[in-house]
Design an enzyme around this catalytic site. Structure first.
Site, PDB file in Angstrom:
ATOM      1  CG  ASP A  11     -73.113  53.833 -11.886  1.00  0.00           C
ATOM      2  OD1 ASP A  11     -72.735  54.935 -12.293  1.00  0.00           O
ATOM      3  OD2 ASP A  11     -74.318  53.509 -11.750  1.00  0.00           O
ATOM      4  CG  ASP A  61     -75.641  53.946  -8.675  1.00  0.00           C
ATOM      5  OD1 ASP A  61     -76.404  53.616  -9.605  1.00  0.00           O
ATOM      6  OD2 ASP A  61     -75.574  55.122  -8.248  1.00  0.00           O
ATOM      7  CB  SER A  62     -79.190  49.716 -10.464  1.00  0.00           C
ATOM      8  OG  SER A  62     -78.250  49.104 -11.334  1.00  0.00           O
ATOM      9  CD  GLU A  82     -76.691  59.124 -10.912  1.00  0.00           C
ATOM     10  OE1 GLU A  82     -77.291  60.025 -10.272  1.00  0.00           O
ATOM     11  OE2 GLU A  82     -76.986  57.914 -10.823  1.00  0.00           O
ATOM     12  CE  LYS A 112     -74.229  54.850 -15.173  1.00  0.00           C
ATOM     13  NZ  LYS A 112     -74.834  55.746 -14.166  1.00  0.00           N
ATOM     14  CD  GLU A 155     -82.273  56.561 -15.118  1.00  0.00           C
ATOM     15  OE1 GLU A 155     -81.035  56.512 -14.975  1.00  0.00           O
ATOM     16  OE2 GLU A 155     -83.065  55.950 -14.380  1.00  0.00           O
TER      17      GLU A 155
HETATM   18  O1  KIV Z   1     -77.097  52.073 -11.976  1.00  0.00           O
HETATM   19  C1  KIV Z   1     -77.611  51.781 -13.075  1.00  0.00           C
HETATM   20  O2  KIV Z   1     -78.044  50.650 -13.315  1.00  0.00           O
HETATM   21  C2  KIV Z   1     -77.691  52.821 -14.084  1.00  0.00           C
HETATM   22  C3  KIV Z   1     -78.404  52.519 -15.365  1.00  0.00           C
HETATM   23  C4  KIV Z   1     -79.846  52.356 -15.160  1.00  0.00           C
HETATM   24  C5  KIV Z   1     -78.089  53.517 -16.407  1.00  0.00           C
HETATM   25  O3  KIV Z   1     -77.192  53.883 -13.868  1.00  0.00           O
END
Ligand code: KIV
Length: 295
Positions: free
Chosen positions: A114, A75-76, A146, A144, A212
């Protein structure tokens, strides 16, 4: 697809070398995708591996060809693709096409999608609905999310439904407003909570856990305490794997950079020089030259 006037069929990246059969992490994968079992087995052997973020087919193909076993559609993307200040605004609808592109661009890597903020926190049912869209509409191989003990019901529900889950604890960027900024987590007595979170995720069936921005000593302790691979980012050198956002890794994002980052290229300068060289040629009437003309 052929084009007229002598133009050859185009391939995306003809200059790339042949794919290696051996991927990082001591994993060999000929004509098949990496599975979560490969990653757990790599930990048992003591083999370390890299994970990289990617959001499009072209970089997915490049990283897949380079032998990277796991691609994370993070989600970055909210920050490095969409230009937001945090990861919070991106939606499931916006991420699904990115995940689909990464799956299309790769042939061996495990593609992890994510779960964006607001797509799983409400309930296990909400999490299952969102994760199922990533699997059915985009072809994701895992998701993934959080959080630690508080998302245990969500992780269990997804794993029971057949969707592999990667956990993510320590600095969880979707909680930036509660954490009061992007700060190191798990110092002092907070360390115990993070160890408890890691064990809760493993017990719920997570196949790997991102750690992280936490003290290296804590990440080392967690890595020894769980049997699933840990993937560090700003968590020292004793996790089973490492992950970076590709634009950070290759020097495309402008400073300031976090302490943990070591850029392995300076794409920002390379791309700026190339664009300026082309623009100068355009202005000077030197591009296109005769040998770029069609006859
Ligand atoms: O969204 C992302 O890129 C991440 C990584 C930095 C682990 O969660």
């Amino acid at each position: 697809m052929g084009l007229e006037n002598g133009v050859k069929e185009m391939t995306i990246n003809p200059a790339l070398p042949e794919k290696t059969e051996q991927l990082y992490g001591g994993i060999s994968a000929t004509n098949r995708r990496i599975t979560t079992r490969d990653l757990v087995a790599a930990k048992a052997r003591g083999d370390r591996w890299p994970m990289i973020t990617t959001y499009d087919a072209l970089t997915a193909q490049l990283f897949d060809d380079a032998g990277i076993p796991v691609l994370l559609v993070g989600d970055s993307a909210a920050m490095v693709v969409q230009g937001h200040d945090t990861t919070l605004p991106i939606t499931l609808d916006e991420m699904i096409p990115m995940v689909a592109a990464v799956v299309r661009g790769s042939s061996r890597a495990l593609v992890v999608a994510d779960m964006p903020f607001g797509s799983y926190q409400l309930s296990p049912e909400q999490a299952l609905g969102s994760a199922a869209r990533f699997v059915k509409e985009a072809g994701a191989h895992a998701v993934k999310l959080e959080g630690g003990a508080r998302v245990r019901p969500q992780v269990s529900a997804l794993v029971e439904a057949g969707i592999p889950v990667m956990g993510h604890i320590g600095l969880t960027p979707q909680s930036v407003n509660v954490l009061g900024g992007y700060r190191v987590q798990g110092r002092g007595s907070d360390a115990d909570h993070i160890i408890t979170d890691a064990k809760a995720l493993e017990a719920a069936g997570a196949f790997a856990i991102v750690l992280e921005v936490m003290p290296a000593e804590l990440a080392t302790q967690i890595t020894a305490a769980v049997n699933v691979p840990t993937i560090g980012i700003g968590a020292g050198n004793h996790t089973d794997a490492q992950v970076l956002v590709w634009q950070d890794l290759l020097g495309l994002t402008p400073p300031p950079h976090p302490r943990f980052l070591k850029p392995y290229a300076d794409l920002r300068s390379i791309m700026t020089s190339a664009v300026r060289e082309w623009a100068d040629d355009v202005v000077a009437g030197q591009y296109p030259a005769d040998d770029q003309d069609y006859v």
